[in-house]
Design a protein around this motif. Structure first.
Motif, short mmCIF file in Angstrom:
data_model
loop_
_atom_site.label_atom_id
_atom_site.label_comp_id
_atom_site.label_asym_id
_atom_site.label_seq_id
_atom_site.Cartn_x
_atom_site.Cartn_y
_atom_site.Cartn_z
N ASP A 89 3.00 25.63 17.74
CA ASP A 89 2.51 26.88 18.31
C ASP A 89 2.30 26.74 19.81
OD1 ASP A 89 2.46 28.04 15.83
OD2 ASP A 89 0.28 28.08 15.65
N HIS A 90 2.30 27.90 20.49
CA HIS A 90 1.81 27.95 21.86
C HIS A 90 0.28 27.95 21.78
CE1 HIS A 90 5.90 29.53 22.41
NE2 HIS A 90 5.80 29.15 23.68
N GLY A 103 -4.37 27.45 13.95
CA GLY A 103 -4.42 28.79 13.38
C GLY A 103 -5.05 28.87 12.01
N SER A 112 0.43 24.71 13.73
CA SER A 112 -0.16 25.96 13.26
C SER A 112 -1.41 25.71 12.41
CB SER A 112 0.86 26.76 12.44
OG SER A 112 1.90 27.23 13.26
#
Length: 317
Positions: free
Chosen positions: A146-147, A181, A177
């Motif tokens: 991910d960014h 996240g 992620s």
């Protein structure tokens, strides 16, 4: 020493630390070192060149070797919370072509309607103030990472410009992620995501004059603390850290407490682990990262808050 400075919303200090002259600002607020009888009591405070922002309490000591670029992002509509209009700042390593940390302040009421401002064509913009030869193209895209915003866009919802600036590639590190996240059903959150959520919960409980000072980043300076390089280029940090300094008022006087957060990056939610398991004193975090956090505090206060970490001083929700 090479120095660049612009008067755009972002101000830049391009620092090659071959020779430095020491200046101190005589002011008693949180964003300047304290002067006692004309003598600085911050022996390790940052050097002021053209931008006094480097004296703010969220700033760690600037790296004194290699080619570093300190970028201070400003927004015109930030006067309500910050007299200097500072949004957040980054130390960019021009040789490694990677960011070392982002630092910023949090106050009660950092909310608004701007959340996840979408960059043009859904692409993360390059910071126009970083020379092309000192950065990579976006190799995070489709890399399996991910960014990872280091200053989260969710921490900067009060204006469009403030939120947009967090999408600069200079504020990104490659993150898994499941570290950065959450699952589709939002039942599982990564350890990094949980720490960011916890910070916002603390902010919600601040008093009107309280401040949280934050410095966050990934490990880029030691090969043993690097997972890989994407396309043989961009560093993927093995560890991520957060240094938190909280200023709060009691009986008309302000006091400080601090904690450090250090976590290895893995591609799993690790729901059996808690944030508390990864928290420690700032002193220990400094040993792990090699970074001198909160160097602009007066030396006596700095020594006390960095050495002492009391879990009971923090509300774990």
């Amino acid at each position: 020493m090479k120095l660049l400075h612009t008067l755009r919303p972002q101000s830049i200090l391009y620092l090659c630390f071959a020779c430095l002259t020491l200046f101190f600002a005589s002011c008693g607020d949180d964003n300047n070192p304290v002067i006692d009888d004309g003598k600085p009591v911050n022996k390790n405070a940052n050097v002021v060149t053209t931008d006094k922002a480097v004296l703010r309490l969220e700033f760690p000591a600037l790296k004194k070797t290699g080619r570093q670029q300190v970028i201070v992002y400003r927004v015109s509509d930030h006067k309500k919370y910050d007299n200097d209009h500072v949004n957040y700042a980054v130390e960019w390593d021009c040789d490694k072509k990677s960011q070392r940390w982002s630092c910023y302040q949090m106050h009660l009421g950092y909310t608004g309607k701007y959340d996840r401002v979408t960059p043009n064509n859904n692409k993360y913009p390059q910071d126009p103030n970083i020379a092309t030869e000192d950065r990579y193209d976006d190799v995070i895209y489709r890399s399996g990472f991910d960014h990872g915003h280091i200053c989260p866009n969710a921490d900067r919802k009060y204006s469009y410009d403030a939120n947009y600036q967090t999408f600069y590639m200079s504020n990104m590190q490659p993150q898994y992620s499941k570290f950065n996240g959450f699952s589709d059903d939002r039942k599982n959150y990564g350890l990094w995501a949980r720490m960011e959520i916890q910070l916002r919960k603390w902010v919600d409980n601040l008093g009107p004059k309280d401040t949280i000072f934050v410095c966050k980043g990934g490990t880029i300076d030691d090969e043993k603390n690097i997972i890989k390089r994407i396309d043989g280029k961009l560093i993927v940090p093995k560890y991520f850290f957060t240094a938190v300094l909280r200023k709060y008022y009691i009986n008309g006087k302000h006091k400080y407490i601090a904690l450090g957060y250090w976590c290895d990056q893995t591609n799993s939610y690790r729901t059996n682990e808690t944030i508390k398991q990864h928290c420690m004193s700032i002193e220990k975090l400094e040993q792990l990262t090699g970074i001198d956090f909160f160097c602009n505090l007066p030396d006596d206060i700095e020594a006390n808050v960095e050495k002492n970490y009391n879990e009971s001083s923090w509300k774990w929700l």
